[in-house]
Design an enzyme around this catalytic site. Sequence first.
Site, PDB file in Angstrom:
ATOM      1  N   HIS A   1       6.008 100.005 -16.571  1.00  0.00           N
ATOM      2  CA  HIS A   1       7.242 100.767 -16.820  1.00  0.00           C
ATOM      3  C   HIS A   1       7.986 100.057 -17.955  1.00  0.00           C
ATOM      4  CE1 HIS A   1      10.694 103.188 -16.291  1.00  0.00           C
ATOM      5  NE2 HIS A   1      10.896 103.078 -14.994  1.00  0.00           N
TER       6      HIS A   1
ATOM      7  N   THR B   1      15.634 107.318 -14.961  1.00  0.00           N
ATOM      8  CA  THR B   1      14.803 107.182 -16.153  1.00  0.00           C
ATOM      9  C   THR B   1      14.825 108.475 -16.971  1.00  0.00           C
ATOM     10  OG1 THR B   1      13.453 105.606 -14.973  1.00  0.00           O
ATOM     11  CG2 THR B   1      12.512 106.494 -16.980  1.00  0.00           C
TER      12      THR B   1
ATOM     13  N   LYS C   1      -1.972 125.300 -11.969  1.00  0.00           N
ATOM     14  CA  LYS C   1      -3.060 126.273 -12.194  1.00  0.00           C
ATOM     15  C   LYS C   1      -4.370 125.562 -12.517  1.00  0.00           C
ATOM     16  CE  LYS C   1       0.052 129.556 -14.502  1.00  0.00           C
ATOM     17  NZ  LYS C   1       0.330 130.135 -15.825  1.00  0.00           N
TER      18      LYS C   1
HETATM   19  C1  NCD Z   1      11.785 102.273 -10.686  1.00  0.00           C
HETATM   20  C2  NCD Z   1      10.477 102.987 -10.903  1.00  0.00           C
HETATM   21  O1  NCD Z   1      10.456 104.219 -11.003  1.00  0.00           O
HETATM   22  O2  NCD Z   1       9.487 102.293 -10.978  1.00  0.00           O
HETATM   23  N1  NCD Z   1      12.916 103.047 -10.915  1.00  0.00           N
HETATM   24  C3  NCD Z   1      13.357 103.259 -12.189  1.00  0.00           C
HETATM   25  O3  NCD Z   1      12.652 103.693 -13.050  1.00  0.00           O
HETATM   26  N2  NCD Z   1      14.611 102.888 -12.476  1.00  0.00           N
HETATM   27  C4  NCD Z   1      11.836 101.513  -9.420  1.00  0.00           C
HETATM   28  C5  NCD Z   1      11.600 102.238  -8.115  1.00  0.00           C
HETATM   29  O4  NCD Z   1      11.343 103.439  -8.075  1.00  0.00           O
HETATM   30  O5  NCD Z   1      11.676 101.547  -7.115  1.00  0.00           O
END
Ligand code: NCD
Length: 307
Positions: free
Chosen positions: A132, A55, A83
């Site tokens: 997300h 990401t 901090k």
């Molecule tokens: C995911 C997340 O961070 O939620 N990964 C991502 O962003 N591609 C999925 C995961 O961490 O399993």
Amino acid sequence: MLKDRHLIEPGDLSVSEINEICSLAEQMTVDPISFQEVCRGKILATLFFEPSTRTRLSFEAAMLHLGGTVEGFADASYTSSTKGETLADTIRVVSSYVDVIAMRNPKEGAALLASKYSSCPIINAGDGGHSHPTQTLTDLVTIRRLLGSYEGLTVGFCGDLKFGRTVHSLTQALSRYKGNKFVFISPKELCVPDYLVKNVLEPNGVEYRTAERMEDVIGELDVLYMTRVQKERFFNEQDYIRLKDSYILDKEKMKMAKSHMIVLHPLPRVNEIAPEVDDDPRAAYFKQVKFGMYARMALISKITGCL
Ligand code: NCD
């Protein structure tokens, strides 16, 4: 107009805005060169208070491909939060330097909180087990490119549906399109949270059911969305150990799937997809990574008002 808006969860975007971003991302995949000066002079900050590979790098690559620049951190242990600086203050400071912030934080609601104190747009790059949204844009672009549409699909979500924020966000987005049906495949302990059922599935009249065995339903699916059991969100290690290998997609199970079904995974994968599946033409999780960068390019160029 997406300019100057925050993106905390997919519900912050209208259906037509989602379509617009996905269409722009598709144009970018075909002709990236035409977009390489679009964000010249703009700065993206990536503030990652929680581990990430794809990401963060994908956000940064997206801004660099648009001609902009990036700054930020991948490890909050080197920042003033150690901090005792509050998130609100960190955001007040960083937003006075940059044009847009992508932030990941282990706490649900952190992105929403950040948006209250920011003088520039906040893009939620993952807030705990909640949401997300840019993974969702990634998933939608991938589904549309590979299957032609994100309507009228039977989508199976498999694995950790309780803590998997990518599942929550994609369910929220796909529920708003016509004719999508969901099959939630998980152990009982890791089923989708109640709020998704009450606030998303039921109000939208979405057809869904649950299953415990992948073999029982894989043959019905157009999309199989595999997920990792989210170790970092368990309160008790014994539970994680008991549940971590609940599902493993392998060649045998792929034989039961439709010939056009695609397998998605937000990655990182641990054990849930055997490497032998990677050569199957239906395994789309590495293509998905590439579409993610274009989805973020499209989003950044809109939110900064550059396009
Ligand atoms: C995911 C997340 O961070 O939620 N990964 C991502 O962003 N591609 C999925 C995961 O961490 O399993």
